[in-house]
Design a protein around this motif. Structure first.
Motif, PDB file in Angstrom:
ATOM      1  N   HIS A   1      17.470 -17.124  -5.395  1.00 38.74           N
ATOM      2  CA  HIS A   1      17.334 -16.455  -6.392  1.00 38.74           C
ATOM      3  C   HIS A   1      18.470 -15.231  -5.990  1.00 38.74           C
ATOM      4  CE1 HIS A   1      13.972 -17.893  -8.522  1.00 38.74           C
ATOM      5  NE2 HIS A   1      13.717 -18.200  -7.385  1.00 38.74           N
ATOM      6  N   PHE A   2      19.836 -15.459  -6.518  1.00 35.85           N
ATOM      7  CA  PHE A   2      20.884 -14.446  -6.037  1.00 35.85           C
ATOM      8  C   PHE A   2      20.953 -13.306  -7.082  1.00 35.85           C
ATOM      9  CE2 PHE A   2      22.714 -17.847  -8.503  1.00 35.85           C
ATOM     10  CZ  PHE A   2      23.609 -17.457  -9.663  1.00 35.85           C
TER      11      PHE A   2
ATOM     12  N   SER B   1      19.200 -18.471 -10.566  1.00 37.94           N
ATOM     13  CA  SER B   1      18.983 -19.161  -9.119  1.00 37.94           C
ATOM     14  C   SER B   1      19.569 -20.451  -9.050  1.00 37.94           C
ATOM     15  CB  SER B   1      17.426 -19.022  -8.635  1.00 37.94           C
ATOM     16  OG  SER B   1      16.838 -20.294  -9.806  1.00 37.94           O
ATOM     17  N   VAL B   2      19.877 -21.056  -7.808  1.00 38.38           N
ATOM     18  CA  VAL B   2      20.352 -22.155  -7.770  1.00 38.38           C
ATOM     19  C   VAL B   2      19.420 -22.978  -6.546  1.00 38.38           C
ATOM     20  CG1 VAL B   2      22.810 -21.847  -8.196  1.00 38.38           C
ATOM     21  CG2 VAL B   2      21.976 -21.201  -5.754  1.00 38.38           C
ATOM     22  N   GLY B   3      19.132 -24.228  -6.880  1.00 39.38           N
ATOM     23  CA  GLY B   3      18.419 -24.850  -5.888  1.00 39.38           C
ATOM     24  C   GLY B   3      19.155 -26.098  -5.345  1.00 39.38           C
ATOM     25  N   LEU B   4      19.138 -26.392  -4.074  1.00 36.86           N
ATOM     26  CA  LEU B   4      19.696 -27.841  -3.326  1.00 36.86           C
ATOM     27  C   LEU B   4      18.551 -28.345  -2.664  1.00 36.86           C
ATOM     28  CD1 LEU B   4      23.019 -26.199  -2.249  1.00 36.86           C
ATOM     29  CD2 LEU B   4      22.640 -27.663  -4.248  1.00 36.86           C
ATOM     30  N   GLY B   5      18.538 -29.601  -2.594  1.00 40.04           N
ATOM     31  CA  GLY B   5      17.600 -30.508  -1.708  1.00 40.04           C
ATOM     32  C   GLY B   5      17.832 -31.801  -1.993  1.00 40.04           C
ATOM     33  N   GLY B   6      16.672 -32.743  -2.089  1.00 40.51           N
ATOM     34  CA  GLY B   6      16.494 -33.859  -2.341  1.00 40.51           C
ATOM     35  C   GLY B   6      15.424 -34.510  -3.317  1.00 40.51           C
ATOM     36  N   PHE B   7      15.304 -35.631  -3.432  1.00 39.77           N
ATOM     37  CA  PHE B   7      14.052 -36.305  -4.405  1.00 39.77           C
ATOM     38  C   PHE B   7      14.018 -37.590  -4.071  1.00 39.77           C
ATOM     39  CE2 PHE B   7      17.697 -38.285  -6.526  1.00 39.77           C
ATOM     40  CZ  PHE B   7      17.069 -39.293  -7.250  1.00 39.77           C
TER      41      PHE B   7
ATOM     42  N   ASP C   1      13.799 -45.070  -5.063  1.00 36.60           N
ATOM     43  CA  ASP C   1      15.188 -44.545  -5.048  1.00 36.60           C
ATOM     44  C   ASP C   1      15.097 -42.984  -4.590  1.00 36.60           C
ATOM     45  OD1 ASP C   1      17.671 -43.965  -5.969  1.00 36.60           O
ATOM     46  OD2 ASP C   1      17.442 -43.706  -7.972  1.00 36.60           O
ATOM     47  N   GLY C   2      16.045 -42.431  -4.114  1.00 39.57           N
ATOM     48  CA  GLY C   2      16.037 -41.201  -3.663  1.00 39.57           C
ATOM     49  C   GLY C   2      17.667 -40.794  -3.510  1.00 39.57           C
ATOM     50  N   GLY C   3      17.776 -39.387  -3.222  1.00 34.25           N
ATOM     51  CA  GLY C   3      18.954 -38.830  -2.948  1.00 34.25           C
ATOM     52  C   GLY C   3      19.194 -37.261  -2.959  1.00 34.25           C
ATOM     53  N   PRO C   4      20.294 -36.911  -3.127  1.00 33.92           N
ATOM     54  CA  PRO C   4      20.391 -35.253  -3.456  1.00 33.92           C
ATOM     55  C   PRO C   4      20.090 -34.983  -4.679  1.00 33.92           C
ATOM     56  CG  PRO C   4      22.509 -36.297  -3.417  1.00 33.92           C
ATOM     57  CD  PRO C   4      21.442 -37.404  -3.065  1.00 33.92           C
ATOM     58  N   ALA C   5      19.621 -33.522  -4.634  1.00 29.53           N
ATOM     59  CA  ALA C   5      19.351 -32.915  -6.125  1.00 29.53           C
ATOM     60  C   ALA C   5      19.710 -31.522  -6.047  1.00 29.53           C
ATOM     61  CB  ALA C   5      17.698 -32.927  -6.330  1.00 29.53           C
ATOM     62  N   ALA C   6      20.057 -31.200  -7.252  1.00 31.27           N
ATOM     63  CA  ALA C   6      20.816 -29.670  -7.269  1.00 31.27           C
ATOM     64  C   ALA C   6      20.012 -29.267  -8.689  1.00 31.27           C
ATOM     65  CB  ALA C   6      22.194 -29.654  -7.368  1.00 31.27           C
ATOM     66  N   SER C   7      20.154 -27.803  -8.671  1.00 27.17           N
ATOM     67  CA  SER C   7      19.525 -27.192 -10.071  1.00 27.17           C
ATOM     68  C   SER C   7      20.155 -25.713 -10.252  1.00 27.17           C
ATOM     69  CB  SER C   7      18.042 -27.144  -9.919  1.00 27.17           C
ATOM     70  OG  SER C   7      17.410 -26.156 -10.718  1.00 27.17           O
ATOM     71  N   ILE C   8      20.294 -25.474 -11.364  1.00 22.34           N
ATOM     72  CA  ILE C   8      20.576 -23.665 -11.837  1.00 22.34           C
ATOM     73  C   ILE C   8      19.584 -23.583 -12.758  1.00 22.34           C
ATOM     74  CG2 ILE C   8      22.250 -24.464 -13.289  1.00 22.34           C
ATOM     75  CD1 ILE C   8      23.767 -21.729 -12.307  1.00 22.34           C
ATOM     76  N   ALA C   9      18.813 -22.448 -12.471  1.00 20.40           N
ATOM     77  CA  ALA C   9      17.746 -22.104 -13.410  1.00 20.40           C
ATOM     78  C   ALA C   9      17.708 -20.577 -13.707  1.00 20.40           C
ATOM     79  CB  ALA C   9      16.311 -22.368 -12.782  1.00 20.40           C
ATOM     80  N   LEU C  10      17.383 -20.377 -15.036  1.00 21.48           N
ATOM     81  CA  LEU C  10      17.527 -18.972 -15.678  1.00 21.48           C
ATOM     82  C   LEU C  10      16.088 -18.606 -15.819  1.00 21.48           C
ATOM     83  CD1 LEU C  10      19.027 -16.726 -17.092  1.00 21.48           C
ATOM     84  CD2 LEU C  10      18.989 -18.181 -19.038  1.00 21.48           C
TER      85      LEU C  10
ATOM     86  N   VAL D   1      11.370 -20.348 -18.447  1.00 20.56           N
ATOM     87  CA  VAL D   1      12.358 -20.944 -17.419  1.00 20.56           C
ATOM     88  C   VAL D   1      13.197 -22.059 -18.146  1.00 20.56           C
ATOM     89  CG1 VAL D   1      12.759 -22.255 -15.151  1.00 20.56           C
ATOM     90  CG2 VAL D   1      10.625 -20.470 -15.417  1.00 20.56           C
ATOM     91  N   VAL D   2      14.606 -21.779 -17.799  1.00 18.19           N
ATOM     92  CA  VAL D   2      15.504 -23.039 -18.494  1.00 18.19           C
ATOM     93  C   VAL D   2      16.097 -23.435 -17.060  1.00 18.19           C
ATOM     94  CG1 VAL D   2      17.466 -23.561 -19.926  1.00 18.19           C
ATOM     95  CG2 VAL D   2      15.530 -21.993 -20.637  1.00 18.19           C
ATOM     96  N   ASP D   3      16.223 -24.594 -17.033  1.00 19.45           N
ATOM     97  CA  ASP D   3      16.571 -25.400 -15.659  1.00 19.45           C
ATOM     98  C   ASP D   3      17.454 -26.622 -16.100  1.00 19.45           C
ATOM     99  OD1 ASP D   3      16.945 -26.534 -13.158  1.00 19.45           O
ATOM    100  OD2 ASP D   3      14.888 -26.213 -12.764  1.00 19.45           O
ATOM    101  N   ALA D   4      18.694 -26.644 -15.501  1.00 24.28           N
ATOM    102  CA  ALA D   4      19.610 -27.803 -15.452  1.00 24.28           C
ATOM    103  C   ALA D   4      19.815 -28.295 -14.249  1.00 24.28           C
ATOM    104  CB  ALA D   4      21.155 -27.278 -16.169  1.00 24.28           C
ATOM    105  N   ARG D   5      19.345 -29.776 -14.191  1.00 20.28           N
ATOM    106  CA  ARG D   5      19.489 -30.305 -12.857  1.00 20.28           C
ATOM    107  C   ARG D   5      20.087 -31.667 -12.825  1.00 20.28           C
ATOM    108  NH1 ARG D   5      14.057 -30.144  -9.769  1.00 20.28           N
ATOM    109  NH2 ARG D   5      14.089 -27.958 -10.439  1.00 20.28           N
ATOM    110  N   VAL D   6      20.279 -32.113 -11.546  1.00 22.69           N
ATOM    111  CA  VAL D   6      20.761 -33.294 -11.428  1.00 22.69           C
ATOM    112  C   VAL D   6      20.029 -33.927 -10.046  1.00 22.69           C
ATOM    113  CG1 VAL D   6      22.761 -32.812  -9.924  1.00 22.69           C
ATOM    114  CG2 VAL D   6      22.755 -34.912 -11.108  1.00 22.69           C
TER     115      VAL D   6
END
Length: 194
Positions: A83-84, A89-95, A132-141, A152-157
């Protein structure tokens, strides 16, 4: 929205790919790990549906095959969220994702493609991997509503790296799922000790 990276078997030619937005539901839990730095770990699960339509030209000009395919999976993200700003905020990880239920194909076509039947079969029968699996990223308001309640509004991949098409799949040599999600929900902030 589920764009996919796909490559047909030798002799087939992909002529079109379209994806329809599909409803999904889920829940997330955030665990503070360094509150002074605005860091938390986020875990959760989503029920994700897919609705893709592909058209391929069959080998040696034997016709075309158009398939509308629907499927579902459970996806489990694990992110480190920063939470900058108090509201951003931004989130990085996996799924990890697990295909559930059946894969339904509604087929139509020309030439030999017109003889394809519609199916509703298990992932293994369709020659698809459930995993399946791989990297995940998010930006949330986060927008405060009052007290512990926030919108919360969240855009993620979720960027799948596993080849879902198994050996013996009659049409696809490679199939990777890419999930672009737009999420909206309510967040309840629970009090925690210092």
């Amino acid at each position: 929205f589920n764009p996919a990276n796909i490559a047909p078997q030798a002799g087939y030619a992909l002529t079109s790919l379209s994806t329809a937005p599909s409803p999904s539901v889920g829940a997330l839990v955030s665990i503070p790990v360094a509150s002074a730095l605005g860091l938390e770990i986020e875990v959760g699960s989503f029920y994700v549906t897919r609705n893709d339509t592909t058209s391929v030209a069959l080998p040696v000009n034997l016709g075309t095959l158009t398939t509308r395919e629907t499927s579902a999976s459970l996806e489990f993200p694990l992110l480190l969220r920063w939470h900058f700003l108090s509201f951003l905020s931004v989130g990085l990880g996996g799924f990890y994702a697990l295909g559930i239920g059946t894969v339904t194909d509604s087929n139509s076509g020309t030439g030999l493609g017109s003889m394809a039947t519609s199916t509703d079969q298990g992932w293994d029968v369709q020659k698809y991997s459930r995993n399946d699996g791989g990297p995940a990223a998010s930006i949330a308001l986060r927008l405060p509503v009052g007290g512990p309640v926030q919108i919360v509004v969240d855009a993620r991949v979720h960027w799948g790296i596993a080849n879902i098409a198994q050996s013996g799949n009659p049409v696809w040599q490679e199939l990777n799922f890419r999930d672009l999600m737009g999420l909206a929900g309510v967040r309840l902030e629970m009090p925690h000790g210092s």
